[in-house]
Design a protein around this motif. Sequence first.
Motif, short mmCIF file in Angstrom:
data_model
loop_
_atom_site.label_atom_id
_atom_site.label_comp_id
_atom_site.label_asym_id
_atom_site.label_seq_id
_atom_site.Cartn_x
_atom_site.Cartn_y
_atom_site.Cartn_z
N ARG A 1 4.97 2.13 -15.36
CA ARG A 1 3.88 2.36 -14.41
C ARG A 1 2.56 2.52 -15.13
NH1 ARG A 1 5.84 7.33 -11.49
NH2 ARG A 1 7.88 6.43 -11.99
N GLN B 1 -1.56 4.54 -14.51
CA GLN B 1 -2.30 5.56 -13.75
C GLN B 1 -3.80 5.34 -13.90
OE1 GLN B 1 -1.09 9.46 -15.02
NE2 GLN B 1 0.82 9.44 -13.82
N ASP C 1 -9.17 -0.88 -3.92
CA ASP C 1 -8.00 -0.78 -4.79
C ASP C 1 -7.63 -2.15 -5.34
OD1 ASP C 1 -6.42 1.74 -2.75
OD2 ASP C 1 -7.55 1.97 -4.62
N SER D 1 -5.04 -5.00 -7.27
CA SER D 1 -3.62 -5.42 -7.20
C SER D 1 -3.19 -5.79 -8.62
CB SER D 1 -3.46 -6.61 -6.25
OG SER D 1 -3.84 -6.26 -4.93
N CYS E 1 1.63 -5.48 -8.00
CA CYS E 1 1.64 -4.33 -7.10
C CYS E 1 0.34 -4.36 -6.29
CB CYS E 1 1.75 -3.02 -7.88
SG CYS E 1 3.31 -2.83 -8.75
N TYR E 2 0.44 -4.59 -5.01
CA TYR E 2 -0.74 -4.84 -4.19
C TYR E 2 -1.39 -3.54 -3.70
CZ TYR E 2 0.84 -9.67 -4.09
OH TYR E 2 1.22 -10.94 -4.45
N GLY E 3 -2.72 -3.51 -3.81
CA GLY E 3 -3.53 -2.46 -3.22
C GLY E 3 -3.29 -1.08 -3.75
N THR E 4 -3.27 -0.91 -5.06
CA THR E 4 -3.10 0.43 -5.65
C THR E 4 -3.65 0.44 -7.07
OG1 THR E 4 -1.47 2.12 -6.28
CG2 THR E 4 -0.77 -0.18 -6.43
N ASN E 5 -4.19 1.60 -7.47
CA ASN E 5 -4.62 1.76 -8.85
C ASN E 5 -3.66 2.63 -9.64
OD1 ASN E 5 -5.23 4.19 -7.63
ND2 ASN E 5 -7.09 4.52 -8.86
N ASN E 6 -2.51 2.94 -9.00
CA ASN E 6 -1.42 3.65 -9.67
C ASN E 6 -0.12 2.84 -9.48
OD1 ASN E 6 -2.74 6.29 -10.55
ND2 ASN E 6 -3.21 6.27 -8.35
N PRO E 7 -0.07 1.67 -10.04
CA PRO E 7 1.07 0.77 -9.77
C PRO E 7 2.35 1.24 -10.45
CG PRO E 7 -0.32 -0.18 -11.45
CD PRO E 7 -1.02 1.06 -10.99
#
Length: 1122
Positions: free
Chosen positions: A484, A486, A496, A498, A515-521
């Motif tokens: 992952r 962070q 955000d 992807s 990983c779509y639409g997140t800054n913590n994939p």
Amino acid sequence: MNRGARVDAAGESKETGGTDANPAGGTEAGPGELDSVPPGTDASGLDVVSMLWTFGKCLGSLLPVYLAGYLGLGIGVVVFGLMLYMGWKFVREGKENRLRSAMYFLEHEEDVTTARIFRSKRDLPAWVNFPDVERVEWLNKILQQAWPFVGQYLEKLLVESIAPTIRDSNPHLQTFTFTKVNLGDKALRVIGMKAHTEMDKRQVLLDMYVSYVGDVEISVEIKKYFCKAGVKGIQLHGMLRVILEPLIGDVPLVGAITMFFIQRPRLDINWTGITNLLDIPGLNAFSDTMIMDTISSFLVLPNRLTVPLVADLHVAQLRSPLPRGVVRIHLKEAQNLLSTDTLLGGAIKGKSDPYVILRVGTQTFTSKTVDDNLNPKWNEMYEVIVHEVPGQELELEVFDKDPDQDDFLGRLKMDLGCVKKARVLDQWMPLKDVEKGRVHLRLEWLSLLSTTSKLEQVLQQNSILSTKISEPPSAAILAVYLDRAQELPMKKGNKDPSPVVLLSVQDTTRESRTCYGTNNPVWEDAFHFFIQNPQTQDLDIQVKDDSRQLSLGSLSLPLGRLLNSQDLTLDQWFQLENSGLASRIYMKAVLRILFLDGVPPKSPLNSSLSVPLPQGGEGVVTEERAPEGTSVDPPPRVPRPEYSSADDSFATEGVLHIHLLEAQNLIAKDNFLKGMVKGKSDPYVVTRAGGVTFRSHVIKENLNPRWNELYEVIMTEVQGQEVEFEVFDKDVDADDFLGRLKIGLREIITNQYTDEWFTLSDVKSGQIHLILEWLPRVADISNLQQVLHTNMLVSYQNKVHPSAAILSVYVDRAHALPLKKNLNEPKAGAELSLGGLVHRTKVCESSTAPVWEEAFTFLVKNPYEDMLLVKLSHSWGLPLGSLVVSMKEVLAGTDLTLDRWFQLDGAGPESQILLRATLRILVPKSTDCSVREGGPEFRTALVADSTTPGESMELQEEPIPVNISSKEESGTSQDLRHRQVSAQSASEQVASPLGQVRLTLYYQYQEKRLLVTVHSCRKLKACSKDGSDPYVSLILLPDKNQLTKRKTAVKKRSLNPDYNDKFEFDMGLEEAQKRRLEVSVKNSVSFMSRERELIGKVLIDLSQVDLVTGVGKWYDLQEEAA
């Protein structure tokens, strides 16, 4: 290992009972039950609705034509739409039939298996052949009991969890709902289970052979667009590996369950609603591939599904474990490959341009192409990652490179578990599925070391090896588990990202999922890299947005850090460069040194494996050597029996001929308009005998049907055994019962031949006409030619060709079988096949001298041509030798029996098998009648005229015993022999330069039809440089229409084609004798070809032909009259 011989419930009904073994739909109801109508049901109403529905469908079928004309569309659009619909319907019906057949077998597995066992005495289920594969019926009962609750859980999961997620994913799907979720009553079944006890003691490794034939129904709807779709029926078959690890000292004793398929499972889905479009040809293969790719991304190696059972467990290590090892494949050379390239239309034989494709799981490699060489040398090296052994296989295919389509030159398969045991395999391996050819491979098993103590030695060895091959070998393997990240930076507009990760080592780049639409994939992806020198190479990581334009961070990790870390592992957070202050990524990097160990310079294993094995079969060690300086005492010799140990019950089985002729006065079950209009029935017959079930074809709307079908059954006389017949009326829903008949086998054997009308029971009226014949079995070949001729003349509606003999085989034992690759004794089994029927013995425990003592029976169509093939193998995998026994050899034996030791091909010089083969000629009553009607002259002419160009002369020179008085014996015998040789000589002469065609013209009185058999042609005139593609056309003159025209299949590039096709013309004898038969031998050519079409023709006046005896004859071809 697959589950033995897979049972195909969709096969012929005489093999498994078919899918219509119980046409009444399950339970056999009495006539009263079937005739009754359920209370509250208006039969007339149902008939009216049915008629209206049929009328509506007919009207609807005309609607596309009307719309095409109304819209001004061309006929091409209508034809294209019709072709698209027919293709969709064909694919759809195929899926439904496969699902229906699989469901039937699933429901009646015990009955089908019992029937097969009763018929052949040893045709046991596949799991019996493998002692290490166990049935787990207790688990199937648990699954069946828990299946409704699994369905409840799935429904709750789909409706409450997945449906809201789908609705939130897209504005167009806001009305998405699951309208129906039903897993059905058919639970997942575990066909067999194998436990691998030789693996790691800290885990339990199971191979489960799963089969799911489900009546699952899942329907979805998007109300906004009036769109409905779904699934109705799924098939899934494959081997699922289940690993229970780690084993712990507390409840539940197992930390997690890991599941995956080593190879892709077989999947079949029946779609409903708009997803029916996925069954259109073209889309069908594309959609199935997409679905299988999706399943593979979760459940096929190297992907795994891990379910933790306890807390604080390193799931990442279980989901993406280190590989078992690495196999280095040295593709050296090949010899004696097939030549597929020809020049000048085949006049000059060329060579081939071979190349090799190697596969291990999803890893594929292609060698270079060697031009114009049947003994190519590649000297190429490949390295493959092995995730699971045993299980993963090396697949090798050789092709000839061509401008259009490459030609196949052979293939081979090898379980990589053998490489792990031997460490090094350097040998010649024969190619399969081709006549000749072999490949030289060197396979090395590289262990994974967690220390750097051997690194310098590995680098030094690789530097020496690099001078001999083009690609430098690897010194290590790097495994990266990307977990992952962070606090990745946001996109413009504070959106955000992807994130996707690109990992690179030198010229090799791997890409994670997005990983779509997140800054913590959270990725949880695993990657593997081959490392040539870990002291100088780096791992480069780039984190980017899915557009690949925006960089979110980077990291460069020198592999030297891993060399200095404990256990060559780094498992930690890494700060990203060129990113945010708090941006970091968590991953685990593991380095392992590749080392070839455990191979002494000179060992018995290496000395035996280094010897080329052109004769020993794939992977069979045919020679054992002891280390130098040691003496080995030979094992004590055990006396071998000279003959087999078959008892008196051997070869006592008989053959029953069931000739289903016709029926009369059957009950009319089809009514219309509330019974005011009396219909008829669509009858068919289900016959059961000796555990085998046959079903006749359906006769439409006929109360006096005529079937004319023949069934052959091998039976052993058992007290109380019966032959059962049931007549049914074919309907759309449940078939109606029209009567039954049971006849005791003892009565049939006593009468020998029964031709009688039998009254059907349990119904008001109906009779059935049967001929039941218990065939005499004789050990005299004097009638064999007449039996073959009589069998050739008869024809049946179900296209059955009567058998001329029955073969009984007793497999006693074998001697001096070859050892396995690891010098262990094999677990030997014998497979016997003849005429498409295959029998297998039991698998004996490890021994080079296995004892089976099992008997089998086969029906033989033509003892002069048929052959018995015997294959010995280790647990149905590694070949141990083979044997071909010609039926001609059995005919020449004393009392038509061979009882001796046979030398095995493809095995050791002393490898033998002890068999007893007994042949008995089946002489039906029709043969005796033919002999009496034809007399000795007829039988002599038969032997002479029925000779084909390929038959042996010794067969023709055998004296044929006939009933002749003693006074005329000498002269007549000499005359017969003289006439036989003269006829043989005459038949061998080809007077016509165009060639000859061999025909048999015969009239069947009972059937009132003319039978024309086209046997073969010989010495035809070539129409081109490549020869001819001949076929035979028949026309009954003077008419020239579809009823009087017939033609055979086309035989490619042959001037001596064999057809053996039968054609029937329904007419009276007087009418047949008034006609002429025009026989034309033609060359199949394309529309634009300039080749000659007509080779030759012959005109036969049937009034000049003896249609009663039906003797075969060669006819000279003539030019077409101007």
